[in-house]
Design a protein around this motif. Structure first.
Motif, PDB file in Angstrom:
ATOM      1  N   ALA A   1      14.402  -6.635   0.847  1.00  0.00           N
ATOM      2  CA  ALA A   1      13.387  -7.549   0.318  1.00  0.00           C
ATOM      3  C   ALA A   1      12.587  -8.222   1.430  1.00  0.00           C
ATOM      4  N   SER A   2      13.255  -8.527   2.532  1.00  0.00           N
ATOM      5  CA  SER A   2      12.565  -9.215   3.633  1.00  0.00           C
ATOM      6  C   SER A   2      11.988  -8.257   4.670  1.00  0.00           C
ATOM      7  N   PHE A   3      12.311  -6.972   4.554  1.00  0.00           N
ATOM      8  CA  PHE A   3      11.877  -6.005   5.565  1.00  0.00           C
ATOM      9  C   PHE A   3      10.357  -5.908   5.697  1.00  0.00           C
ATOM     10  N   PRO A   4       9.575  -5.770   4.611  1.00  0.00           N
ATOM     11  CA  PRO A   4       8.124  -5.614   4.798  1.00  0.00           C
ATOM     12  C   PRO A   4       7.495  -6.737   5.595  1.00  0.00           C
ATOM     13  N   ARG A   5       7.883  -7.971   5.302  1.00  0.00           N
ATOM     14  CA  ARG A   5       7.319  -9.103   6.031  1.00  0.00           C
ATOM     15  C   ARG A   5       7.783  -9.115   7.483  1.00  0.00           C
ATOM     16  N   ALA A   6       9.072  -8.821   7.710  1.00  0.00           N
ATOM     17  CA  ALA A   6       9.599  -8.812   9.073  1.00  0.00           C
ATOM     18  C   ALA A   6       8.927  -7.727   9.910  1.00  0.00           C
ATOM     19  N   PHE A   7       8.754  -6.556   9.329  1.00  0.00           N
ATOM     20  CA  PHE A   7       8.139  -5.450  10.065  1.00  0.00           C
ATOM     21  C   PHE A   7       6.702  -5.783  10.434  1.00  0.00           C
ATOM     22  N   LYS A   8       5.934  -6.292   9.476  1.00  0.00           N
ATOM     23  CA  LYS A   8       4.533  -6.612   9.768  1.00  0.00           C
ATOM     24  C   LYS A   8       4.421  -7.704  10.819  1.00  0.00           C
ATOM     25  N   ARG A   9       5.329  -8.672  10.794  1.00  0.00           N
ATOM     26  CA  ARG A   9       5.300  -9.748  11.780  1.00  0.00           C
ATOM     27  C   ARG A   9       5.596  -9.217  13.184  1.00  0.00           C
ATOM     28  N   LEU A  10       6.523  -8.269  13.286  1.00  0.00           N
ATOM     29  CA  LEU A  10       6.940  -7.758  14.592  1.00  0.00           C
ATOM     30  C   LEU A  10       6.023  -6.668  15.127  1.00  0.00           C
ATOM     31  N   VAL A  11       5.458  -5.860  14.236  1.00  0.00           N
ATOM     32  CA  VAL A  11       4.670  -4.702  14.668  1.00  0.00           C
ATOM     33  C   VAL A  11       3.169  -4.935  14.513  1.00  0.00           C
ATOM     34  N   GLY A  12       2.783  -5.801  13.574  1.00  0.00           N
ATOM     35  CA  GLY A  12       1.369  -6.110  13.408  1.00  0.00           C
ATOM     36  C   GLY A  12       0.684  -5.395  12.279  1.00  0.00           C
ATOM     37  N   LYS A  13       1.426  -4.576  11.541  1.00  0.00           N
ATOM     38  CA  LYS A  13       0.830  -3.855  10.415  1.00  0.00           C
ATOM     39  C   LYS A  13       1.927  -3.499   9.427  1.00  0.00           C
ATOM     40  N   PRO A  14       1.569  -3.167   8.179  1.00  0.00           N
ATOM     41  CA  PRO A  14       2.579  -2.788   7.183  1.00  0.00           C
ATOM     42  C   PRO A  14       3.341  -1.529   7.587  1.00  0.00           C
ATOM     43  N   PHE A  15       4.574  -1.434   7.112  1.00  0.00           N
ATOM     44  CA  PHE A  15       5.456  -0.327   7.469  1.00  0.00           C
ATOM     45  C   PHE A  15       4.841   1.026   7.118  1.00  0.00           C
ATOM     46  N   THR A  16       4.304   1.172   5.911  1.00  0.00           N
ATOM     47  CA  THR A  16       3.744   2.462   5.490  1.00  0.00           C
ATOM     48  C   THR A  16       2.542   2.843   6.338  1.00  0.00           C
ATOM     49  N   VAL A  17       1.714   1.873   6.690  1.00  0.00           N
ATOM     50  CA  VAL A  17       0.550   2.147   7.539  1.00  0.00           C
ATOM     51  C   VAL A  17       1.006   2.624   8.913  1.00  0.00           C
ATOM     52  N   TYR A  18       1.991   1.935   9.482  1.00  0.00           N
ATOM     53  CA  TYR A  18       2.508   2.338  10.790  1.00  0.00           C
ATOM     54  C   TYR A  18       3.090   3.749  10.727  1.00  0.00           C
ATOM     55  N   LEU A  19       3.837   4.028   9.679  1.00  0.00           N
ATOM     56  CA  LEU A  19       4.472   5.335   9.531  1.00  0.00           C
ATOM     57  C   LEU A  19       3.417   6.439   9.470  1.00  0.00           C
ATOM     58  N   ASN A  20       2.361   6.224   8.699  1.00  0.00           N
ATOM     59  CA  ASN A  20       1.295   7.227   8.609  1.00  0.00           C
ATOM     60  C   ASN A  20       0.501   7.316   9.905  1.00  0.00           C
ATOM     61  N   ASP A  21       0.317   6.179  10.604  1.00  0.00           N
ATOM     62  CA  ASP A  21      -0.336   6.220  11.920  1.00  0.00           C
ATOM     63  C   ASP A  21       0.443   7.122  12.872  1.00  0.00           C
ATOM     64  N   LEU A  22       1.755   6.938  12.902  1.00  0.00           N
ATOM     65  CA  LEU A  22       2.601   7.701  13.814  1.00  0.00           C
ATOM     66  C   LEU A  22       2.586   9.184  13.446  1.00  0.00           C
ATOM     67  N   ARG A  23       2.654   9.480  12.162  1.00  0.00           N
ATOM     68  CA  ARG A  23       2.652  10.879  11.721  1.00  0.00           C
ATOM     69  C   ARG A  23       1.325  11.564  12.032  1.00  0.00           C
ATOM     70  N   VAL A  24       0.234  10.855  11.834  1.00  0.00           N
ATOM     71  CA  VAL A  24      -1.071  11.446  12.149  1.00  0.00           C
ATOM     72  C   VAL A  24      -1.226  11.633  13.661  1.00  0.00           C
ATOM     73  N   ALA A  25      -0.751  10.659  14.454  1.00  0.00           N
ATOM     74  CA  ALA A  25      -0.825  10.803  15.912  1.00  0.00           C
ATOM     75  C   ALA A  25      -0.035  12.017  16.381  1.00  0.00           C
ATOM     76  N   GLN A  26       1.149  12.220  15.805  1.00  0.00           N
ATOM     77  CA  GLN A  26       1.947  13.389  16.163  1.00  0.00           C
ATOM     78  C   GLN A  26       1.232  14.665  15.738  1.00  0.00           C
ATOM     79  N   ALA A  27       0.613  14.632  14.575  1.00  0.00           N
ATOM     80  CA  ALA A  27      -0.120  15.808  14.104  1.00  0.00           C
ATOM     81  C   ALA A  27      -1.276  16.147  15.042  1.00  0.00           C
TER      82      ALA A  27
END
Length: 266
Positions: free
Chosen positions: A191-217
């Motif tokens: 329940a607290s993960f989405p907020r914690a992730f965005k606070r630490l990384v600067g963007k939502p988890f799903t956005v970061y995940l797709n950013d990383l996957r597209v960069a690898q692609a």
């Protein structure tokens, strides 16, 4: 420096850091940005911004980079006629990437830094910074890498936890990654993960995940001749249509168009 692969932890420090990749490719994380890199990549990271270059899984040969770190004392900054510009550049973005015609000029400045000694080396490093500051006004040769406004400064324990999570994500890109699993790695509740992730990384988890996957692609499209559908699967996209949508959203090209542009450039 030359290494078998870039595989260090996500980290931050008080220095301005200039990095020139002279060999290798992979994925670069600077603050909230996640992008592919290749030989010729020239980036300045501003102080206290989490960053890492990762080539694990991409390079089958040694990788090389030239790195200059610079910390400016307040007294020295006040002496510089362009100190107001320095403050603006360092506070407005997590990092800056040089592109186009600027790259050859700044590579020559790197050579001067490494050839100099003592105070002459400091002067050459300041000239490198001055060049970057001047170029930051020209969007055609210098691009901002994310905004510092979204960044949270984690303590050492938080930094280790988020680095562990981001490594865990990179190792599992080809598989389905759930919030419950990621939350367990970060040691927080789902329940607290989405907020914690965005606070630490600067963007939502799903956005970061797709950013990383597209960069690898992007790396695989330029480095290999694997079919686009195969690359989509290797990078964790369940359908080709979803891959195409996420790719075009970030790269402004289709995967095939991106591959073709790369072949023409070489």
């Amino acid at each position: 420096m030359q290494l078998a692969a870039f595989a260090g932890p996500l980290h931050a420090h008080d220095h301005i850091e200039f990095t020139w990749i002279t060999r290798g490719n992979g994925v670069r994380v600077v603050g909230e940005t996640v992008e592919p890199f290749e030989a010729g990549d020239l980036v300045m990271v501003t102080p206290r911004v989490p960053h890492v270059w990762s080539s694990t899984g991409f390079a089958d040969h040694p990788v090389r980079a030239r790195v200059v770190q610079l910390q400016i004392a307040p007294e020295l900054r006040r002496l510089a006629e362009w100190h107001h510009d320095i403050d603006g550049v360092l506070s407005s973005a997590s990092g800056w990437q040089l592109i186009g015609s600027a790259t050859r000029e700044v590579q020559a400045l790197f050579d001067q830094v490494f050839a100099a000694k003592g105070l002459s080396q400091l002067a050459a490093a300041l000239q490198l910074l001055e060049y970057w500051v001047a170029r930051s006004r020209d969007l055609g040769t210098c691009q901002a890498l994310g905004s510092r406004a979204v960044l949270h400064s984690p303590d050492a324990a938080q930094q280790r936890r988020i680095d562990t999570l981001l490594r865990w994500i990179r190792d599992r890109l080809a598989t389905e990654i759930t919030v419950h699993e990621a939350a367990a790695v970060l040691h927080v509740s789902p329940a607290s993960f989405p907020r914690a992730f965005k606070r630490l990384v600067g963007k939502p988890f799903t956005v970061y995940l797709n950013d990383l996957r597209v960069a690898q692609a992007c790396v695989l499209l330029r480095q290999s001749d694997q079919p686009v559908a195969r690359i989509a699967a290797v990078c964790g996209f369940s359908t080709l249509s979803h891959f195409n949508t996420q790719f075009k959203l970030r790269v402004r090209q289709t995967p095939r168009g991106y591959r073709l542009a790369g072949s023409r450039a070489t």
